[in-house]
Enzyme design. Structure first.
Site, PDB file in Angstrom:
ATOM      1  N   CYS A  67       0.773  -1.562   0.099  1.00  0.00           N
ATOM      2  CA  CYS A  67       0.109   0.090  -0.565  1.00  0.00           C
ATOM      3  C   CYS A  67       0.849   1.720  -0.203  1.00  0.00           C
ATOM      4  O   CYS A  67       0.745   2.839  -0.788  1.00  0.00           O
ATOM      5  CB  CYS A  67      -0.993   0.210   1.085  1.00  0.00           C
ATOM      6  SG  CYS A  67       0.085   0.674   2.668  1.00  0.00           S
ATOM      7  N   HIS A  89      -3.043   0.826   7.518  1.00  0.00           N
ATOM      8  CA  HIS A  89      -2.957   0.605   6.307  1.00  0.00           C
ATOM      9  C   HIS A  89      -3.201   1.875   5.102  1.00  0.00           C
ATOM     10  O   HIS A  89      -3.827   3.151   5.816  1.00  0.00           O
ATOM     11  CB  HIS A  89      -4.130  -0.004   5.625  1.00  0.00           C
ATOM     12  CG  HIS A  89      -4.531  -0.339   3.899  1.00  0.00           C
ATOM     13  ND1 HIS A  89      -3.718  -0.905   3.523  1.00  0.00           N
ATOM     14  CD2 HIS A  89      -5.934   0.303   3.493  1.00  0.00           C
ATOM     15  CE1 HIS A  89      -3.977  -0.753   1.741  1.00  0.00           C
ATOM     16  NE2 HIS A  89      -4.806  -0.678   1.897  1.00  0.00           N
ATOM     17  N   ASP A 118      -8.255   1.846  -3.810  1.00  0.00           N
ATOM     18  CA  ASP A 118      -7.259   1.862  -2.860  1.00  0.00           C
ATOM     19  C   ASP A 118      -6.966   0.412  -3.873  1.00  0.00           C
ATOM     20  O   ASP A 118      -7.813  -0.890  -4.062  1.00  0.00           O
ATOM     21  CB  ASP A 118      -8.024   0.582  -1.736  1.00  0.00           C
ATOM     22  CG  ASP A 118      -7.452  -0.444  -0.701  1.00  0.00           C
ATOM     23  OD1 ASP A 118      -5.861  -0.235  -0.981  1.00  0.00           O
ATOM     24  OD2 ASP A 118      -7.415  -1.019   0.281  1.00  0.00           O
TER      25      ASP A 118
END
Length: 287
Positions: A99, A137, A152
């Site tokens: 991420c 995250h 995402d």
């Protein structure tokens, strides 16, 4: 120096014709044109929800979640990343990342195209247990035409293939359902279920814009307690990639595939098969 992370582009900038080449510095490796070509979206520079959906899904299909692509040669750097180096390995070479690499680059791409973007932070149950923080995250929120969307491209899965609207309504994508549940104190849980599975939490978050520096505490903890390299049980292994109607995820020896909302989970015991699966997810050569 002002932090541009949470400085949205104004309406006139979003509406103006976009000349991607003009947005690069002389020494800038990051190239929006090359980025779009790499994910199969050459020329798709409109600022609208249909384009955003296409960019999001194509990104997940073209660039893998690959924990092994992280380069810790110079230490663990989650905040002060060399974006040019990450762009080269994650996008140009197609090796992917996590991420911190993938959503950071996608954040930059969307901002370059003219989307109004802000960074978001979430926590998974595993991450909160390991690091004790709600800022774990990294993902992105897009404000578009009076609505807000969750974006995402840096989560291994299973998760949403296209942006999720911030709403109380249940949303369906490719056989799976998603909902945002208010947990009080400003915290929201993103929940997901397949065709025959129960609701489960993907991650929890607060609808607060973040800055890169907000991940400094996590970076410090990771430096103090670096994860050991994967051993025979492969517990440190984590890979993921999307395909047209689902995702493939390899976590340790647990191999999960989701197709049209139908999930199949199995344990990969054979080391050779495990290596083949890793190669298939990273390369995109999925059955």
């Amino acid at each position: 120096m002002n932090d541009p992370t949470n400085a949205p582009l104004n309406g006139s900038e979003r509406a103006a014709p976009i000349r991607l080449a003009d947005k690069r510095g002389d020494d800038d490796v990051f190239d929006a044109d090359a980025y779009l070509r790499r994910i199969g979206c050459a020329g798709q520079t409109r600022v609208d929800i249909e384009t955003l959906r296409t960019l999001h899904k194509r990104h997940l299909m073209a660039i893998p979640y690959n924990i092994a692509a992280q380069d810790f040669t110079d230490g663990i750097n989650l905040v002060d990343l060399d974006e040019d180096a990450v762009f080269e390995t994650a996008v140009v070479e197609g090796r992917g990342g996590t991420c911190f690499q993938l959503n950071r680059l996608f954040f930059r791409l969307l901002g370059t195209l003219g989307y109004e973007v802000s960074l978001m932070a979430a926590s998974t149950a595993e991450g909160r247990e390991n690091f004790g923080t709600e800022i774990e995250h990294m993902f992105v929120r897009v404000a578009l035409d009076g609505a807000e969307w969750l974006v995402d491209v840096g989560y291994p899965g299973p998760s949403y293939l296209e942006p999720l609207l911030v709403t109380d309504a249940v949303q369906t994508q490719y056989g799976c359902q998603y909902r945002l549940v208010d947990r009080g104190d400003g915290e929201t849980a993103l929940q997901r279920r397949g065709r025959v599975t129960r609701w489960s939490v993907v991650y929890t978050f607060k609808l607060l814009p973040r800055r890169w520096s907000d991940w400094k505490a996590l970076e410090d903890r990771a430096r103090e307690n670096p994860a050991p390299p994967p051993e025979g049980d492969m517990q440190g292994v984590l890979y993921g990639r999307a395909f047209e109607d689902g995702q493939a995820v390899l976590k340790g020896r647990r191999h999960l595939t989701v197709r049209d909302g139908r999930e199949r989970v199995r344990t990969v015991v054979d080391d050779d098969e495990h290596r083949v699966l890793v190669g298939a997810i990273v390369s995109g050569d999925l059955p």
